[in-house]
Design a protein around this motif. Sequence first.
Motif, PDB file in Angstrom:
ATOM      1  N   PHE A  36     -52.357   0.243-118.715  1.00 46.11           N
ATOM      2  CA  PHE A  36     -53.201   0.135-119.889  1.00 46.11           C
ATOM      3  C   PHE A  36     -54.156   1.326-119.889  1.00 46.11           C
ATOM      4  O   PHE A  36     -54.318   2.014-118.879  1.00 46.11           O
ATOM      5  N   ARG A  37     -54.789   1.531-121.022  1.00 51.56           N
ATOM      6  CA  ARG A  37     -55.821   2.554-121.079  1.00 51.56           C
ATOM      7  C   ARG A  37     -56.951   2.084-121.976  1.00 51.56           C
ATOM      8  O   ARG A  37     -56.751   1.270-122.867  1.00 51.56           O
ATOM      9  N   GLN A  38     -58.111   2.633-121.714  1.00 52.65           N
ATOM     10  CA  GLN A  38     -59.272   2.299-122.528  1.00 52.65           C
ATOM     11  C   GLN A  38     -60.113   3.540-122.731  1.00 52.65           C
ATOM     12  O   GLN A  38     -60.628   4.120-121.767  1.00 52.65           O
ATOM     13  N   ALA A  39     -60.219   3.932-123.985  1.00 59.01           N
ATOM     14  CA  ALA A  39     -61.044   5.069-124.360  1.00 59.01           C
ATOM     15  C   ALA A  39     -62.451   4.568-124.684  1.00 59.01           C
ATOM     16  O   ALA A  39     -62.632   3.401-125.034  1.00 59.01           O
ATOM     17  N   PRO A  40     -63.444   5.434-124.599  1.00 57.51           N
ATOM     18  CA  PRO A  40     -64.823   5.017-124.905  1.00 57.51           C
ATOM     19  C   PRO A  40     -64.926   4.401-126.287  1.00 57.51           C
ATOM     20  O   PRO A  40     -64.444   4.964-127.269  1.00 57.51           O
ATOM     21  N   GLY A  41     -65.518   3.239-126.350  1.00 55.23           N
ATOM     22  CA  GLY A  41     -65.730   2.589-127.626  1.00 55.23           C
ATOM     23  C   GLY A  41     -64.506   1.914-128.218  1.00 55.23           C
ATOM     24  O   GLY A  41     -64.562   1.409-129.344  1.00 55.23           O
ATOM     25  N   LYS A  42     -63.406   1.899-127.479  1.00 53.15           N
ATOM     26  CA  LYS A  42     -62.169   1.301-127.991  1.00 53.15           C
ATOM     27  C   LYS A  42     -61.714   0.162-127.080  1.00 53.15           C
ATOM     28  O   LYS A  42     -62.114   0.063-125.934  1.00 53.15           O
ATOM     29  N   GLU A  43     -60.846  -0.665-127.622  1.00 54.10           N
ATOM     30  CA  GLU A  43     -60.289  -1.752-126.843  1.00 54.10           C
ATOM     31  C   GLU A  43     -59.232  -1.234-125.866  1.00 54.10           C
ATOM     32  O   GLU A  43     -58.611  -0.195-126.091  1.00 54.10           O
ATOM     33  N   ARG A  44     -59.052  -2.000-124.822  1.00 56.47           N
ATOM     34  CA  ARG A  44     -58.005  -1.656-123.874  1.00 56.47           C
ATOM     35  C   ARG A  44     -56.644  -1.877-124.528  1.00 56.47           C
ATOM     36  O   ARG A  44     -56.415  -2.892-125.180  1.00 56.47           O
ATOM     37  N   GLU A  45     -55.749  -0.925-124.357  1.00 60.98           N
ATOM     38  CA  GLU A  45     -54.442  -1.021-124.997  1.00 60.98           C
ATOM     39  C   GLU A  45     -53.328  -0.751-123.997  1.00 60.98           C
ATOM     40  O   GLU A  45     -53.497  -0.017-123.030  1.00 60.98           O
ATOM     41  N   GLY A  46     -52.188  -1.367-124.243  1.00 58.66           N
ATOM     42  CA  GLY A  46     -51.053  -1.176-123.376  1.00 58.66           C
ATOM     43  C   GLY A  46     -50.378   0.156-123.600  1.00 58.66           C
ATOM     44  O   GLY A  46     -50.299   0.637-124.731  1.00 58.66           O
ATOM     45  N   ASP A  89     -55.501  11.090-125.889  1.00 56.98           N
ATOM     46  CA  ASP A  89     -55.041  10.379-124.685  1.00 56.98           C
ATOM     47  C   ASP A  89     -56.156  10.237-123.652  1.00 56.98           C
ATOM     48  O   ASP A  89     -55.961   9.591-122.619  1.00 56.98           O
ATOM     49  N   THR A  90     -57.292  10.850-123.918  1.00 60.75           N
ATOM     50  CA  THR A  90     -58.425  10.740-123.002  1.00 60.75           C
ATOM     51  C   THR A  90     -58.872   9.291-122.896  1.00 60.75           C
ATOM     52  O   THR A  90     -59.176   8.646-123.901  1.00 60.75           O
ATOM     53  N   ALA A  91     -58.881   8.789-121.664  1.00 60.25           N
ATOM     54  CA  ALA A  91     -59.197   7.381-121.431  1.00 60.25           C
ATOM     55  C   ALA A  91     -59.201   7.126-119.931  1.00 60.25           C
ATOM     56  O   ALA A  91     -58.755   7.960-119.143  1.00 60.25           O
ATOM     57  N   VAL A  92     -59.689   5.955-119.576  1.00 58.83           N
ATOM     58  CA  VAL A  92     -59.482   5.459-118.221  1.00 58.83           C
ATOM     59  C   VAL A  92     -58.181   4.671-118.228  1.00 58.83           C
ATOM     60  O   VAL A  92     -57.976   3.801-119.072  1.00 58.83           O
ATOM     61  N   TYR A  93     -57.310   5.004-117.295  1.00 63.43           N
ATOM     62  CA  TYR A  93     -55.998   4.360-117.216  1.00 63.43           C
ATOM     63  C   TYR A  93     -55.994   3.363-116.065  1.00 63.43           C
ATOM     64  O   TYR A  93     -56.406   3.695-114.940  1.00 63.43           O
ATOM     65  N   TYR A  94     -55.540   2.160-116.375  1.00 69.04           N
ATOM     66  CA  TYR A  94     -55.514   1.076-115.397  1.00 69.04           C
ATOM     67  C   TYR A  94     -54.082   0.603-115.189  1.00 69.04           C
ATOM     68  O   TYR A  94     -53.295   0.527-116.138  1.00 69.04           O
ATOM     69  N   CYS A  95     -53.777   0.212-113.966  1.00 74.05           N
ATOM     70  CA  CYS A  95     -52.538  -0.511-113.733  1.00 74.05           C
ATOM     71  C   CYS A  95     -52.884  -1.971-113.453  1.00 74.05           C
ATOM     72  O   CYS A  95     -53.973  -2.275-112.947  1.00 74.05           O
ATOM     73  N   ALA A  96     -51.965  -2.833-113.801  1.00 74.52           N
ATOM     74  CA  ALA A  96     -52.206  -4.262-113.680  1.00 74.52           C
ATOM     75  C   ALA A  96     -50.907  -4.975-113.358  1.00 74.52           C
ATOM     76  O   ALA A  96     -49.820  -4.477-113.675  1.00 74.52           O
ATOM     77  N   ALA A  97     -51.021  -6.149-112.741  1.00 79.34           N
ATOM     78  CA  ALA A  97     -49.845  -6.913-112.346  1.00 79.34           C
ATOM     79  C   ALA A  97     -49.906  -8.323-112.907  1.00 79.34           C
ATOM     80  O   ALA A  97     -50.973  -8.936-112.975  1.00 79.34           O
TER      81      ALA A  97
END
Length: 124
Positions: A36-46, A89-97
């Motif tokens: 997933f990723r989350q950009a500033p001010g935006k919702e987390r998206e897959g 594409d600038t964002a924090v990228y997260y992995c999740a299980a």
Amino acid sequence: VQLQASGGGLVQPGGSLRLSCAVSGFTLDGYNIAWFRQAPGKEREGVACITGTGAYRHYADSLKSRVTISRDAPKKTIYLQMNNLEPDDTAVYYCAAAPLSMGLGFDLRVYGYWGQGTQVTVSS
């Protein structure tokens, strides 16, 4: 259960990055892994997800031409290859299980385990 995301950084538009998600504490085959990723001010998206065995993959429609998700079972690592990166594409990228029984997708509610995130910045 732990997920450790890495590989982010500063890249110029048009460049590429490969993110890694190292998992521990559980059997990779028993879980679906997603980015997933989350950009500033935006919702987390897959962005992309892959089944435990690696047999199936699913991508966000807007990104599927530029990203590839893969897994290295012996290394217990999931990769996200991103090409032709854009400033958006600038964002924090997260992995999740999520357990296999939850199905493959981007429903945030089924992902119970999260990595700490890795920052991707696309800028000239």
